[in-house]
Design an enzyme around this catalytic site. Sequence first.
Site, short mmCIF file in Angstrom:
data_model
loop_
_atom_site.label_atom_id
_atom_site.label_comp_id
_atom_site.label_asym_id
_atom_site.label_seq_id
_atom_site.Cartn_x
_atom_site.Cartn_y
_atom_site.Cartn_z
N ASP A 9 2.09 13.03 -14.95
CA ASP A 9 0.93 13.32 -15.80
C ASP A 9 0.59 14.80 -15.82
O ASP A 9 0.31 15.36 -16.88
CB ASP A 9 -0.28 12.52 -15.31
CG ASP A 9 -1.51 12.82 -16.14
OD1 ASP A 9 -1.45 12.61 -17.37
OD2 ASP A 9 -2.52 13.27 -15.56
N GLU B 220 0.83 -1.20 0.00
CA GLU B 220 0.00 0.00 0.00
C GLU B 220 0.86 1.25 0.00
O GLU B 220 0.59 2.21 -0.74
CB GLU B 220 -0.95 -0.02 1.20
CG GLU B 220 -2.12 -0.97 1.06
CD GLU B 220 -1.75 -2.45 1.15
OE1 GLU B 220 -2.61 -3.28 0.80
OE2 GLU B 220 -0.62 -2.80 1.56
#
Length: 159
Positions: free
Chosen positions: A130, A116
């Site tokens: 991005d 995680e």
Amino acid sequence: METKLTHLDKNDNPTIVDVSAKQVTYRTATAQSIVVLPDEVLQHLVNGELQTKKGAVFQTAIIAGIMAAKKTGDLIPLCHPLGMDNCQVTIQMSANNEVVITCTASITAKTGIEMEALVGASMAALTVYDMCKAMSHDIVIKETRLISKTGGKHDFNRS
């Protein structure tokens, strides 16, 4: 000494690890990703935040990292789905003008939470990429690694 792979059964077929006999303990894990931004991106850094047409980069990356950490069991085959107790993502600039992303996750459970933390740090790094790629494709996600973990069979701390 031969190491037994935990995600293979006695016939070498993929399997989820049976944690039913393990003790419930408080477990933490911290992972880090480093993103190197070129000067044409760094010039948009104002007061510790990158502003782009898509919005505040670091704030968005923090949210993406937490959301991804919560979905780790859906993203990594054979990874147990976990309900985390907490997840914190921090982003800061290093002295080398690198973006240092740290994800710390915790849980009280029978299995660890390293994946995680690693997924959270990784997705935050990918979100930085991005949101900044319109300014340059010379962005490098340099490394993602586990920094520490506690609460399982073996604690780990990268010095």
